[in-house]
Design an enzyme around this catalytic site. Structure first.
Site, PDB file in Angstrom:
ATOM      1  N   VAL A 281       1.882 -13.742   4.512  1.00  0.00           N
ATOM      2  CA  VAL A 281       2.920 -13.840   5.540  1.00  0.00           C
ATOM      3  C   VAL A 281       2.341 -14.538   6.766  1.00  0.00           C
ATOM      4  O   VAL A 281       1.266 -14.173   7.257  1.00  0.00           O
ATOM      5  CB  VAL A 281       3.445 -12.443   5.921  1.00  0.00           C
TER       6      VAL A 281
ATOM      7  N   ASP B 238      -9.582   9.498  11.175  1.00  0.00           N
ATOM      8  CA  ASP B 238      -9.310   8.063  11.112  1.00  0.00           C
ATOM      9  C   ASP B 238     -10.157   7.258  12.082  1.00  0.00           C
ATOM     10  O   ASP B 238     -10.273   6.039  11.940  1.00  0.00           O
ATOM     11  CB  ASP B 238      -7.832   7.792  11.400  1.00  0.00           C
TER      12      ASP B 238
ATOM     13  N   HIS C 144      -6.079  14.810   4.860  1.00  0.00           N
ATOM     14  CA  HIS C 144      -6.912  15.877   4.300  1.00  0.00           C
ATOM     15  C   HIS C 144      -8.403  15.569   4.446  1.00  0.00           C
ATOM     16  O   HIS C 144      -9.217  16.487   4.553  1.00  0.00           O
ATOM     17  CB  HIS C 144      -6.551  16.167   2.840  1.00  0.00           C
TER      18      HIS C 144
ATOM     19  N   LEU D 100       5.092   1.302   0.029  1.00  0.00           N
ATOM     20  CA  LEU D 100       5.780   1.684  -1.202  1.00  0.00           C
ATOM     21  C   LEU D 100       6.579   2.968  -1.027  1.00  0.00           C
ATOM     22  O   LEU D 100       7.666   3.118  -1.594  1.00  0.00           O
ATOM     23  CB  LEU D 100       4.771   1.827  -2.344  1.00  0.00           C
TER      24      LEU D 100
ATOM     25  N   GLY E 242       0.826  -1.194   0.000  1.00  0.00           N
ATOM     26  CA  GLY E 242       0.000   0.000   0.000  1.00  0.00           C
ATOM     27  C   GLY E 242       0.865   1.251   0.000  1.00  0.00           C
ATOM     28  O   GLY E 242       2.073   1.196  -0.246  1.00  0.00           O
TER      29      GLY E 242
ATOM     30  N   HIS F  97       2.387  27.204 -20.796  1.00  0.00           N
ATOM     31  CA  HIS F  97       3.395  26.349 -21.444  1.00  0.00           C
ATOM     32  C   HIS F  97       4.787  26.888 -21.127  1.00  0.00           C
ATOM     33  O   HIS F  97       5.015  28.094 -21.166  1.00  0.00           O
ATOM     34  CB  HIS F  97       3.171  26.343 -22.955  1.00  0.00           C
TER      35      HIS F  97
ATOM     36  N   THR G 290       0.692  -3.037   6.711  1.00  0.00           N
ATOM     37  CA  THR G 290      -0.557  -3.658   6.276  1.00  0.00           C
ATOM     38  C   THR G 290      -1.776  -2.848   6.706  1.00  0.00           C
ATOM     39  O   THR G 290      -2.828  -3.395   7.007  1.00  0.00           O
ATOM     40  CB  THR G 290      -0.668  -5.092   6.822  1.00  0.00           C
TER      41      THR G 290
END
Length: 464
Positions: free
Chosen positions: A235, A311, A320, A184, A180, A443, A269
């Site tokens: 695992v 959370d 955020h 990473l 995840g 640009h 995990t």
């Protein structure tokens, strides 16, 4: 007994933002936090320090691989790990002290310690009890254990994201359990610093929930950078002996058993909500089957006057998202209208290249049976990207086939975490892909790739 309009429990991104917004709306506010510094996991042992190490290690990569191409010669770059950690700690200090300043500026009382809620309207910290008309629980999350495995974390050899940010030395071999975001990002840091990195993932793909095309392209790019992936592997345990760790896992495709030895094992995990010690059971606050706090559409729990955000409640565990809920919850408590558009919450992985997404994936649209069209543009067609050796990746926009309304966007490439917000704003206002395509983009910028992908939803991109 101190009396407040609002007491916020937890000073992470959700908690401190909620406290500041409450104070701005004229509410007498206090925030309970047991850490020595404000900012929660994100600022102390999460988002901010990991980005510091990602930045430092990316600069090393640039020096080793791209400086010579640009005519820059500085000899072999050496890594001073202690100084890098010192730099990381300095970044943490600047940010946490900044939150402390904001508390003082907004006249928010920082009640130092760990809070419990003996009854609605009261928060106990140590031997003192404080009264509040409203309580906001913003207790955050903590690393979750590896499912079905015997793993003892010591934060030295077997570590969570917390320990991975403060290793005594750079490991020769790092095994990451979980492909995840956290696994990473930290795996990428140590791979750049010279570690041999092996990622073991239970699923058959990396970055669960992301667009499958992005998953495949992202994995190939990380493999080019030296990261090794063992997918479809469960695992079963991690043992430590003699300063080393041995990871045991089973490949699901053939039920074969395997072991791998490592200097450090990172358990990544996922995370779980922190709700223990708050006294929620005695209060009768309802929890979900996953241990998260149940809330209504206004972030109020099953007990009147007690709210929860971030959370600790359902939804993606993103700083955020917690901040948005913190502001909205404060608005509700102040008698205003608080709103969070959960369909437009971006997600970002801060590797190189970055990966960002918002809205629907193709898999979700197919499952819904919704007709859609795809506009895709490679960064190889972007002049700015090629000039800075960042041509890998693409922008992919999904739009409704009939109305052209933007339904989602998936980017892998340079500054993806910043580019995605153009589409977030577009989706918030119900824009079409044509609206994005008709908007002039400077640009040369990476953002032109977003416009080109929007053009590809219509008559076609110009530079492909």
């Amino acid at each position: 007994m101190a009396q407040y309009d609002v007491i916020v429990i937890g000073a992470g991104p959700g908690g401190y933002v909620a406290a500041i917004r409450c104070a701005q709306l004229g509410l007498k506010t206090a925030c309970v936090e047991g850490r020595d510094t404000l900012g929660g996991t994100c600022l102390n042992v999460g988002c901010i320090p990991s980005k510091a190490l990602l930045h430092a290690s990316h600069q090393l990569h640039e020096a080793e691989h791209n400086f010579a191409k640009m005519g820059l010669s500085a000899g072999k770059v050496k890594v001073d790990w202690k100084q890098m950690l010192s730099y990381k700690d300095d970044v943490i200090g600047q940010n946490t002290k900044g939150i402390e300043f904001l508390f003082k500026k907004n006249k928010i009382d920082w009640i130092k310690g760990w809070g419990t809620i003996p009854e609605a309207g009261r928060v106990k910290v140590g031997d003192e009890t404080h009264e509040a008309k409203a309580i906001i629980i913003a207790s955050g999350s903590e690393p979750a254990p590896v499912p079905g495995a015997k793993v003892e974390v010591d934060e030295k050899i077997v570590v969570t994201s917390t320990g991975a940010l403060d290793l005594g030395k750079i490991p020769k071999k790092l095994v990451v359990i979980g492909a995840g975001v956290i696994g990473l990002e930290m795996g990428s840091v140590y791979a750049r610093l010279g570690s041999e990195v092996q990622v073991i993932e239970y699923l058959d793909h990396i970055t669960p929930g992301m667009d499958p095309e992005v998953q495949r392209a992202f994995q190939k790019l990380l493999q080019k950078q030296g990261m090794e992936f063992t997918l479809g592997a469960a695992v079963s345990g991690v043992e430590t002996k003699g300063g080393k760790a041995t990871v045991t896992y089973k490949l699901r495709k053939d039920d074969s058993d395997h072991t791998v030895e490592a200097d450090v094992v990172l358990c990544a995990t996922g995370r779980k909500p922190v709700t223990k010690g708050l006294g929620l059971d005695a209060l009768g606050v309802k929890l979900t089957s996953r241990g998260q706090i149940e809330t209504d559409a206004q972030w109020q729990t099953s007990v009147k006057g007690i709210y929860a955000i971030g959370d600790a409640i359902e939804g993606p565990m993103l700083a955020h998202k917690a901040e948005d809920e913190g502001m909205a919850c404060a608005e509700v408590i102040a008698g205003k209208h608080g709103h969070v558009n959960y369909d437009v919450i971006p997600s970002v992985i801060y590797t190189w290249p970055e990966v960002a997404a918002v809205g629907k994936t193709e898999a979700q649209l197919k499952e819904e049976g919704r007709a859609y069209k795809v506009g895709k543009f490679s960064f190889m067609g972007n002049g700015r990207a090629k000039a800075v050796f960042a041509g890998d990746g693409f922008v992919k926009i999904l739009a409704d086939k009939d109305t052209d309304r933007v339904l989602g966007c998936h980017i892998i490439g340079p500054s993806a975490g910043d580019l995605i917000h153009e589409i977030c704003v577009a989706m918030e206002f119900g824009a079409s892909a044509e609206d994005v395509a008709l908007t002039c983009h400077a640009h040369p910028t990476f953002s032109e790739a977003v416009r080109e992908a929007a053009l590809a939803c219509g008559d076609g991109a110009i530079h492909s």
